[in-house]
Design a protein around this motif. Structure first.
Motif, PDB file in Angstrom:
ATOM      1  N   SER A   1       6.854 -10.944  -6.866  1.00  0.00           N
ATOM      2  CA  SER A   1       5.789 -10.278  -6.116  1.00  0.00           C
ATOM      3  C   SER A   1       4.431 -10.824  -6.543  1.00  0.00           C
ATOM      4  CB  SER A   1       5.838  -8.785  -6.417  1.00  0.00           C
ATOM      5  OG  SER A   1       5.548  -8.597  -7.789  1.00  0.00           O
ATOM      6  N   VAL A   2       3.422 -10.553  -5.711  1.00  0.00           N
ATOM      7  CA  VAL A   2       2.043 -10.822  -6.129  1.00  0.00           C
ATOM      8  C   VAL A   2       1.776  -9.944  -7.364  1.00  0.00           C
ATOM      9  CG1 VAL A   2      -0.388 -10.581  -5.451  1.00  0.00           C
ATOM     10  CG2 VAL A   2       1.316 -11.357  -3.774  1.00  0.00           C
ATOM     11  N   ALA A   3       1.060 -10.488  -8.355  1.00  0.00           N
ATOM     12  CA  ALA A   3       0.781  -9.724  -9.587  1.00  0.00           C
ATOM     13  C   ALA A   3      -0.380  -8.758  -9.322  1.00  0.00           C
ATOM     14  CB  ALA A   3       0.462 -10.680 -10.724  1.00  0.00           C
ATOM     15  N   ILE A   4      -0.084  -7.723  -8.533  1.00  0.00           N
ATOM     16  CA  ILE A   4      -1.145  -6.817  -8.058  1.00  0.00           C
ATOM     17  C   ILE A   4      -1.843  -6.123  -9.232  1.00  0.00           C
ATOM     18  CG2 ILE A   4      -1.606  -4.770  -6.624  1.00  0.00           C
ATOM     19  CD1 ILE A   4       0.962  -5.598  -5.004  1.00  0.00           C
ATOM     20  N   GLY A   5      -1.041  -5.668 -10.218  1.00  0.00           N
ATOM     21  CA  GLY A   5      -1.627  -4.961 -11.365  1.00  0.00           C
ATOM     22  C   GLY A   5      -2.583  -5.855 -12.143  1.00  0.00           C
ATOM     23  N   SER A   6      -2.199  -7.110 -12.340  1.00  0.00           N
ATOM     24  CA  SER A   6      -3.051  -8.031 -13.107  1.00  0.00           C
ATOM     25  C   SER A   6      -4.338  -8.322 -12.349  1.00  0.00           C
ATOM     26  CB  SER A   6      -2.315  -9.338 -13.387  1.00  0.00           C
ATOM     27  OG  SER A   6      -1.104  -9.066 -14.061  1.00  0.00           O
ATOM     28  N   LEU A   7      -4.234  -8.424 -10.995  1.00  0.00           N
ATOM     29  CA  LEU A   7      -5.441  -8.673 -10.198  1.00  0.00           C
ATOM     30  C   LEU A   7      -6.332  -7.438 -10.196  1.00  0.00           C
ATOM     31  CD1 LEU A   7      -3.946 -10.686  -7.191  1.00  0.00           C
ATOM     32  CD2 LEU A   7      -5.320 -11.543  -9.103  1.00  0.00           C
TER      33      LEU A   7
ATOM     34  N   ILE B   1       0.849  -1.210   0.000  1.00  0.00           N
ATOM     35  CA  ILE B   1       0.000   0.000   0.000  1.00  0.00           C
ATOM     36  C   ILE B   1       0.877   1.250   0.000  1.00  0.00           C
ATOM     37  CG2 ILE B   1      -1.790   1.294   1.243  1.00  0.00           C
ATOM     38  CD1 ILE B   1      -2.869  -1.300   2.333  1.00  0.00           C
ATOM     39  N   GLU B   2       1.986   1.175   0.745  1.00  0.00           N
ATOM     40  CA  GLU B   2       2.905   2.325   0.800  1.00  0.00           C
ATOM     41  C   GLU B   2       3.438   2.667  -0.591  1.00  0.00           C
ATOM     42  OE1 GLU B   2       3.902   4.155   3.522  1.00  0.00           O
ATOM     43  OE2 GLU B   2       2.176   3.126   4.416  1.00  0.00           O
ATOM     44  N   GLY B   3       3.541   1.644  -1.451  1.00  0.00           N
ATOM     45  CA  GLY B   3       4.085   1.880  -2.792  1.00  0.00           C
ATOM     46  C   GLY B   3       3.063   2.423  -3.765  1.00  0.00           C
TER      47      GLY B   3
ATOM     48  N   CYS C   1       3.653  -0.617  -6.139  1.00  0.00           N
ATOM     49  CA  CYS C   1       3.160  -1.642  -5.196  1.00  0.00           C
ATOM     50  C   CYS C   1       3.930  -2.960  -5.289  1.00  0.00           C
ATOM     51  CB  CYS C   1       1.678  -1.883  -5.448  1.00  0.00           C
ATOM     52  SG  CYS C   1       1.279  -2.263  -7.168  1.00  0.00           S
ATOM     53  N   GLU C   2       4.121  -3.458  -6.508  1.00  0.00           N
ATOM     54  CA  GLU C   2       4.777  -4.768  -6.655  1.00  0.00           C
ATOM     55  C   GLU C   2       6.245  -4.693  -6.259  1.00  0.00           C
ATOM     56  OE1 GLU C   2       3.983  -6.721 -10.398  1.00  0.00           O
ATOM     57  OE2 GLU C   2       1.862  -6.209 -10.292  1.00  0.00           O
ATOM     58  N   GLY C   3       6.838  -3.516  -6.456  1.00  0.00           N
ATOM     59  CA  GLY C   3       8.241  -3.331  -6.062  1.00  0.00           C
ATOM     60  C   GLY C   3       8.407  -3.444  -4.554  1.00  0.00           C
ATOM     61  N   ARG C   4       7.327  -3.126  -3.797  1.00  0.00           N
ATOM     62  CA  ARG C   4       7.409  -3.192  -2.333  1.00  0.00           C
ATOM     63  C   ARG C   4       6.942  -4.529  -1.768  1.00  0.00           C
ATOM     64  NH1 ARG C   4       7.088   1.801   0.337  1.00  0.00           N
ATOM     65  NH2 ARG C   4       7.975   3.410  -1.004  1.00  0.00           N
TER      66      ARG C   4
END
Ligand code: FAD
Ligand code: SF4
Length: 517
Positions: free
Chosen positions: A144-150, A84-86, A132-135
């Motif tokens: 990392s979790v594929a946050i953008g894809s989700l 979230i910080e990212g 986000c994924e960088g953090r």
């Protein structure tokens, strides 16, 4: 590949963004943290590189339901979610992922849309690898979790099911706000202000709303109907949009200040910067801005259109940012046999998103790295025939933190080409800012604001590229969100706001043009 827990059979199914199928967790048993760590990242399916280099359809195809549910299982639901910080708009990432994981799509969509006004867009174009994924803690042990894809998956589902995420209409505040510019900053601010009950009108110079999302970023990365649907969602929520309205020409800022209780300026920074080398006026040299705008917004890819662009067999694009990569991939899709990037630093310094560079390489784009342009060459009729260049070596880091390119004497050479596209940066457009002498600007012509986004004119706020200079979609959206909170506080007579969304500070006022060089 590590051994993965076996997904429950019920988790398979068609792409849920398109259908309304039942969602069940990927596993039919509780997954232990240890087991979770063995699940590999689900790769985003994409169009075959050879096929896509000849069409404008979207490169990334989106997760299937099965891939999304499996990927959601990878999130560790950290007590301290550093992801979230990212994120510049502080999306509650673990919350929407957990709701997705358990199959609560309404909950996942509601939470995502609450935090992010344009999730279908950010899920596609954000540089997640440095945000986000960088953090994400999982990046330290694998990927990392594929946050953008989700995010894209949940956002597309919400888009396909508009009735499931309708918010109640707010009570009218009786106050009105003008938003100038319909890019991500303007649209986000407009959406937030309407939620607070204000009467919002967006003024847009072009004939279509969306800013760079519609005229800059090409269809194969961000389909225009996705942007249009995001705009439609805002219009359905009450935002009014007046297109073909240039503030500074059609209306003055003074007029808007008289008509509205507050104004938010989000006019971007779209004035192209040129190379300043001989031959830049020859026929066949375009600014990336003109090239992409004409192709994306004016149908100029079509030779039958009123203003078709040239279709060079050999096209050279100068620059290394997203704009340069978008331009060269566009030229490739328009039939260029040789489409080349000329960039004066090395691959590690390319400012473009890593994914775009990777996709460009797969599509056969040539990279001439550590090379700088010296002169555009032309025939007797002034048509471009080539670009004379010089090779560079990299010295110590300069003020930007990147290694300084130094010309190698005697290394000049010519790249034969019929078209040159210049994508080395942009600067602020003076159209609006020059029309209002009392609006404070910095040396480079960007609007100066206080820490809450208010300009030198009381009740006039500003954000996005016209304040930050070089920036991204999500930072512009963050500015829009913060400006909405400030405008709201101003309209209620409670300025400055006490509970402001946290957005990364502007890097002090930009003093140079946005640099893609
Ligand atoms: P803009 O998006 O520029 O919108 C400003 C709007 O204001 C425009 O519609 C303009 O027509 C309108 N306007 C201007 N003057 C007036 C006026 N006087 N009156 C009325 N309207 C006016 N960022 C990413 O995060 N990821 C990417 O992959 C990415 N790729 C990019 C690719 C390209 C080709 C470009 C050009 C930029 C890219 N960016 C990317 C950067 C990102 O798009 C911008 O930082 C962002 O759009 C800035 O948003 P904004 O709302 O401040 O301005
Ligand atoms: Fe999930 Fe990664 Fe965020 Fe942890 S840091 S909550 S694993 S997305």
């Amino acid at each position: 590949m590590t051994d993965q827990p076996t997904p429950a059979p019920g988790a398979e199914g068609p792409d849920a963004a398109q259908s309304g199928t039942t969602f069940t967790p990927a596993f039919d048993h509780p997954v232990s943290p240890k087991e979770r760590m063995t699940i590999d990242r689900s790769h985003m399916p994409e169009q075959d590189a050879l096929l896509r280099a000849a069409n404008f359809r979207e490169v990334n195809l989106g997760y299937s339901q099965q891939l999304a549910m499996l990927e959601a299982e990878r999130c560790l639901q950290c007590k301290n979610p550093v992801c979230i910080e990212g994120c510049p708009v502080r999306v509650n990432i673990p919350l929407f992922i957990e709701r997705l994981r358990v199959g609560d799509m309404d909950g996942a969509a509601a939470s995502l849309l609450d935090d992010n006004a344009l999730p279908c867009v950010t899920g596609r174009v954000c540089p997640q690898e440095i945000q986000c994924e960088g953090r994400c803690v999982r990046a330290k042990k694998g990927s990392s979790v594929a946050i953008g894809s989700l995010e894209r998956y949940v956002a597309d589902w919400a888009m396909a099911h508009p009735d499931r995420s309708k918010a109640d209409a707010p009570t009218s505040s009786g106050r009105s706000v003008a938003v100038v510019g319909s890019g991500p900053a303007g649209l986000t601010a407009a959406g937030e202000l309407v939620k607070k009950g204000h009467d919002v009108t967006v003024f847009e110079a072009f004939h279509a709303a969306g800013g760079v999302l519609i005229y800059g970023i090409p269809e194969f990365r961000l389909p225009k109907d996705i942007v249009q649907q995001e705009v439609d969602r805002l219009v359905a929520s009450g935002v009014k949009i007046e297109t073909n309205a240039i503030v500074g020409r059609t209306y003055t800022l003074r007029e808007l200040r008289d008509r509205f209780d507050a104004v938010f300026l989000a006019v971007g920074a779209g004035l192209p910067v040129f190379m300043n080398v001989p031959g830049e006026n020859f026929k066949g040299v375009y600014s990336a801005n003109e090239y992409l705008t004409r192709v994306n917004l004016m149908g100029a890819w079509n030779p039958e259109s009123d203003t078709p662009v040239l279709k060079g067999h050999r096209v050279v694009v100068v620059g290394g940012g997203n704009v340069a990569i978008d331009s060269v991939r566009t030229a490739k899709r328009l039939g260029a046999e040789e489409a080349t990037i000329v960039y004066r630093r090395g691959k590690a310094e390319l400012p473009a998103r890593a994914e775009e560079v990777h996709h460009a390489e797969q599509e056969g784009i040539r990279f001439e790295l550590q090379v700088a342009p010296l002169e555009v060459l032309a025939d007797e009729n002034r048509w471009v025939t080539g670009l004379r260049c010089i090779r560079m070596e990299l010295g110590e880091p300069d003020a930007s933190g990147r290694r300084r390119p130094i010309p190698i004497e005697g290394s000049e050479f010519v790249i034969d080409c019929e078209m040159v596209v210049v994508a080395i940066g942009t600067r602020s457009n003076p159209l609006l800012t020059a029309s209002e002498p009392d609006l404070a600007l910095n040396q480079a012509g960007y609007i100066v604001t206080d820490e809450h986004g208010m300009s030198s004119l009381p009740g006039v706020f500003a954000g996005g590229d016209i304040v930050r200079g070089a920036a991204t979609v999500i930072l512009a959206m963050g500015d829009g969100k913060r400006a909405a909170a400030s405008v709201d506080a101003w309209l209620r007579g409670e300025y400055p706001p006490v509970d402001e969304p946290r957005v990364p500070a502007r890097t002090t006022a930009p003093i140079a043009a946005r640099s893609e060089a």
